[in-house]
Design an enzyme around this catalytic site. Sequence first.
Site, short mmCIF file in Angstrom:
data_model
loop_
_atom_site.label_atom_id
_atom_site.label_comp_id
_atom_site.label_asym_id
_atom_site.label_seq_id
_atom_site.Cartn_x
_atom_site.Cartn_y
_atom_site.Cartn_z
N HIS A 285 0.38 -7.48 5.09
CA HIS A 285 -0.82 -8.33 5.19
C HIS A 285 -1.90 -7.66 6.03
CE1 HIS A 285 1.52 -11.42 3.30
NE2 HIS A 285 0.41 -12.09 3.16
N THR B 229 0.85 -1.20 0.00
CA THR B 229 0.00 0.00 0.00
C THR B 229 0.87 1.24 0.00
OG1 THR B 229 -1.60 -1.18 1.34
CG2 THR B 229 -1.73 1.22 1.38
N THR C 202 1.43 -1.15 6.05
CA THR C 202 1.42 -1.85 4.78
C THR C 202 1.77 -3.31 5.05
OG1 THR C 202 2.37 -1.96 2.55
CG2 THR C 202 3.82 -1.16 4.29
N ARG D 178 -12.75 -9.44 -1.02
CA ARG D 178 -11.87 -9.23 0.13
C ARG D 178 -11.49 -7.75 0.27
NH1 ARG D 178 -6.44 -7.05 0.99
NH2 ARG D 178 -5.55 -8.10 2.77
N VAL D 179 -11.59 -7.24 1.49
CA VAL D 179 -11.15 -5.88 1.77
C VAL D 179 -10.11 -5.98 2.89
CG1 VAL D 179 -11.84 -3.62 2.67
CG2 VAL D 179 -13.35 -4.86 1.10
N ASP E 10 -6.90 -3.88 5.30
CA ASP E 10 -6.86 -2.89 6.38
C ASP E 10 -6.98 -1.45 5.88
OD1 ASP E 10 -4.30 -3.58 5.14
OD2 ASP E 10 -3.48 -2.01 6.42
N1 ASP Z 1 -2.35 -3.77 3.39
C1 ASP Z 1 -2.87 -3.98 2.08
C2 ASP Z 1 -3.99 -4.95 2.12
O1 ASP Z 1 -3.89 -5.93 2.84
C3 ASP Z 1 -1.87 -4.42 1.09
C4 ASP Z 1 -0.43 -4.09 1.38
O2 ASP Z 1 -0.13 -3.06 1.92
O3 ASP Z 1 0.47 -4.87 1.08
O4 ASP Z 1 -4.94 -4.77 1.39
#
Ligand code: ASP
Length: 300
Positions: free
Chosen positions: A213, A160, A211, A188-189, A191
Amino acid sequence: MTSPFLLSTWSFSEPILESEYPNLSAGCSALDAVEACVRNAEQDESIDSVGFGGLPDRNGNCTFDAMVMTSPSSSGAVCGIERHLHPVSIARLVMEKTNHTLLAGTLADDFADSHAMESANILAHTSEQKWESWKKRSRDTKPLAPFDHGHGQLFGSHDTIGTIALDSHGTLAGACSTSGMAWKVPGRVGDSPIVGHGLYVDPKRGAATGTGHGELISGVNGAFLVVDLMGRGATPLEAIHETLDRIVSCWDIKKEYQVAFIATTPEGKFAGGALRAGFKYAMCNSDGCIVKDPELVMLD
Ligand code: ASP
């Protein structure tokens, strides 16, 4: 007069911050600055985790999530955007034109239409090709932990952009935007569009964005926890450390998992930390712009 600065996840942010910093130092608001930085990433097709060029879900459809925030009583977010290229600007409209904080899916796209935002195809040809080859390789391949090799070179399947600004009036703002995890289950949504998960800003306590998972970040209300700990006296580094500790104690941390945070106090004391090596962040102030390794790497 405060000395303004910009902070943002991943090295791909550095040229973006560099181009926006002159506006911030000339008096542009923190909110305008973070929106401009994130829009810049959203339109850069070479960034395959944010906006156009982002990787799709397992059915080959791209969806975007984004948020803006200036205080607990002032935030806006969208998730599951399907046909607009700048979810961060729709999030800002939610914050400024409604009494709500989060709009979802095609109805959020309709809301953007009603504010004359142009709709577009959001699936880049390159993203479609990557999806085709993922499908051929194995539908079960897990998204890799994102790893930042510097100079804009990122490997992994999700990252992100989370940007925080402190402007010359001492006002904090944050914004984030993502196409989410590559090959996600449709619907899927993560964070990023949830207040306190991927981003939190409290003028009295500071700001943090995450950023990696999203499920792990959401499980501990990550960005809120970092900011809350700073409000209780922790330094940004201590607050990130305790939040990552909390994640490690709650989850069986698989090798493909990565989580990272950047955070600042209201006065501009900042830090970054990650579960694993491979995360970098960018910072711009009156001394210049740099890509930094996080001050803390928990594992490896
Ligand atoms: N945090 C984001 C999500 O899980 C993706 C990421 O930052 O890698 O949608």
